[in-house]
Design an enzyme around this catalytic site. Structure first.
Site, PDB file in Angstrom:
ATOM      1  N   ASP A 119      33.695  43.443  36.149  1.00 54.54           N
ATOM      2  CA  ASP A 119      34.682  42.515  36.702  1.00 54.54           C
ATOM      3  C   ASP A 119      34.195  41.111  36.339  1.00 54.54           C
ATOM      4  O   ASP A 119      33.069  40.741  36.678  1.00 54.54           O
ATOM      5  CB  ASP A 119      34.688  42.760  38.227  1.00 54.54           C
ATOM      6  CG  ASP A 119      35.677  41.922  38.994  1.00 54.54           C
ATOM      7  OD1 ASP A 119      36.411  41.131  38.387  1.00 54.54           O
ATOM      8  OD2 ASP A 119      35.699  42.071  40.243  1.00 54.54           O
ATOM      9  N   GLU A 154      30.993  36.032  42.514  1.00 51.35           N
ATOM     10  CA  GLU A 154      32.164  35.225  42.183  1.00 51.35           C
ATOM     11  C   GLU A 154      32.439  34.086  43.167  1.00 51.35           C
ATOM     12  O   GLU A 154      33.215  34.235  44.093  1.00 51.35           O
ATOM     13  CB  GLU A 154      33.419  36.085  41.992  1.00 51.35           C
ATOM     14  CG  GLU A 154      33.768  37.023  43.111  1.00 51.35           C
ATOM     15  CD  GLU A 154      35.079  37.785  42.798  1.00 51.35           C
ATOM     16  OE1 GLU A 154      36.037  37.182  42.282  1.00 51.35           O
ATOM     17  OE2 GLU A 154      35.097  38.997  43.083  1.00 51.35           O
ATOM     18  N   ASP A 165      41.166  36.721  35.402  1.00 48.06           N
ATOM     19  CA  ASP A 165      40.212  37.672  35.964  1.00 48.06           C
ATOM     20  C   ASP A 165      40.437  39.038  35.328  1.00 48.06           C
ATOM     21  O   ASP A 165      41.548  39.577  35.370  1.00 48.06           O
ATOM     22  CB  ASP A 165      40.409  37.721  37.492  1.00 48.06           C
ATOM     23  CG  ASP A 165      39.222  38.329  38.210  1.00 48.06           C
ATOM     24  OD1 ASP A 165      38.569  39.218  37.639  1.00 48.06           O
ATOM     25  OD2 ASP A 165      38.963  37.931  39.377  1.00 48.06           O
ATOM     26  N   HIS A 197      35.946  47.178  45.046  1.00 47.58           N
ATOM     27  CA  HIS A 197      35.293  46.660  46.244  1.00 47.58           C
ATOM     28  C   HIS A 197      34.660  47.840  46.980  1.00 47.58           C
ATOM     29  O   HIS A 197      35.327  48.544  47.722  1.00 47.58           O
ATOM     30  CB  HIS A 197      36.288  45.937  47.155  1.00 47.58           C
ATOM     31  CG  HIS A 197      36.705  44.604  46.599  1.00 47.58           C
ATOM     32  ND1 HIS A 197      36.232  43.414  47.095  1.00 47.58           N
ATOM     33  CD2 HIS A 197      37.523  44.272  45.570  1.00 47.58           C
ATOM     34  CE1 HIS A 197      36.747  42.407  46.401  1.00 47.58           C
ATOM     35  NE2 HIS A 197      37.545  42.897  45.474  1.00 47.58           N
ATOM     36  N   GLU A 233      33.085  34.325  37.471  1.00 42.13           N
ATOM     37  CA  GLU A 233      32.599  35.642  37.928  1.00 42.13           C
ATOM     38  C   GLU A 233      31.899  36.430  36.828  1.00 42.13           C
ATOM     39  O   GLU A 233      32.348  36.453  35.681  1.00 42.13           O
ATOM     40  CB  GLU A 233      33.792  36.471  38.435  1.00 42.13           C
ATOM     41  CG  GLU A 233      33.409  37.863  38.943  1.00 42.13           C
ATOM     42  CD  GLU A 233      34.594  38.649  39.496  1.00 42.13           C
ATOM     43  OE1 GLU A 233      35.729  38.359  39.097  1.00 42.13           O
ATOM     44  OE2 GLU A 233      34.351  39.555  40.320  1.00 42.13           O
TER      45      GLU A 233
HETATM   46 MN    MN Z   1      37.416  39.573  39.364  1.00 45.31          MN
HETATM   47 MN    MN Z   2      35.591  40.547  41.710  1.00 44.78          MN
END
Ligand code: MN
Ligand code: MN
Length: 300
Positions: free
Chosen positions: A96, A189, A85, A164, A284
């Site tokens: 992301d 994701e 990730d 976030h 994602e």
């Molecule tokens: Mn991620």
């Molecule tokens: Mn994420």
């Protein structure tokens, strides 16, 4: 969104996509996890970005939030399901993206299902779509293929210097959703696990990723120095201990860092483990929501 912000989001997305592709080729069984983390993070910088968070390398039943601590000796086991990730930011505008590298043919379908669920999400997301509808659709794709979504891991809204940004994008059917709006940036994701699993993650004991939590006056000189380095360099973005080398003398690091944690200046993210220890796959992308669809930022 201003033209300048859009340009930076696109650049962050392009770099993240390139690094994700390179890491898919790079990850091998038996390789030290720290090599994956450091190679990804160096490549981000070489390409002109900054890591928006430490490269996460989460293996098998670990769904998310593992990065190598300094001198990590863990290696990628044989037959592993490896989630890589990657986060990249340009001036706080971040992208992301994640992929799952699968060394066990038995789980290829599960990994493919995470990709298919992600692509379904990209296909349906648009201005005005409710997150309830979104979650129900993703869950349906996953269940139709004989797997289960991880119900307590979600996509999320992104804003400048915030991975976030307060709003979640669930991968399961749920009540009390909200309507997605054009111009919003979201990470989509889906996390997929086995049908006979609990389908949820629990927090593990390992904590290798941290973030600024709140400002406090600190007495200890080294804690102070460490904290101001963190604020200046990472702001509200996650970081790891590997990124704090040589900020304070080695012999004072541990105490200073522990002090920042116990005084709640910093917040630690525990790893997420599937509650029944079943394998987890993830895919994602980051998108900007448009009137009739979306622009995928993390695709080349
Ligand atoms: Mn991620
Ligand atoms: Mn994420």
């Amino acid at each position: 969104m201003s033209g300048e912000a859009l340009k930076k989001y696109r650049e962050a997305g392009r770099i993240a996509a390139e690094v994700r592709g390179e890491m898919r080729k790079y990850v091998k069984e038996g390789m030290p996890i720290i090599d994956v983390c450091e190679t990804a993070e160096s490549l981000i910088k070489e390409l002109g970005g900054k890591p928006a968070f430490p490269c996460n390398v989460s293996i098998n039943e670990i769904a998310a939030h593992y990065t190598s601590p300094p001198n990590d000796e863990k290696i990628i086991p044989k037959g592993a399901i490896v989630k890589v990730d990657i986060g990249v930011h340009i001036d706080g505008y971040l992208a992301d993206t994640a992929t799952t590298v699968c060394f066990n043919p038995q789980y290829r379908d599960m990994v493919r299902t995470a990709e298919e669920a992600l692509h379904k999400g990209i296909e349906i997301i648009r201005d005005g779509l409710s997150t309830s509808k979104f979650g129900a659709t993703i869950e349906k794709v996953i269940r139709e293929r004989g797997f289960k979504p991880v119900s307590n891991l979600t996509g999320h809204m992104i804003s400048r210097f915030l991975v976030h940004a307060g709003k979640s994008l669930p991968n399961v059917s749920h009540m009390f959703g909200f309507k997605l709006k054009k111009g919003q940036v979201f990470a989509i994701e889906p996390f997929v696990t086995e049908i006979d699993s609990v389908g949820k993650v629990r927090e593990g004991k390992i904590v290798t990723i941290f973030r600024f939590n709140k400002k406090k006056s600190l007495k200890d000189l080294y804690s102070k120095k460490l904290f101001s380095f963190i604020e200046k360099n990472f702001r509200t973005l996650p970081f790891c201990e590997r990124w704090l080398k040589n900020v304070v003398p080695k012999q004072h690091f541990s105490k200073a860092f522990q002090n920042l944690l116990s005084s709640k200046c910093l917040f630690g993210y525990p790893i997420f483990i599937e509650a029944s220890n079943k394998m987890v796959a993830q895919a994602e992308h980051t998108v900007i929501i448009k009137e009739n669809g979306c622009e995928v930022l993390t695709e080349l």
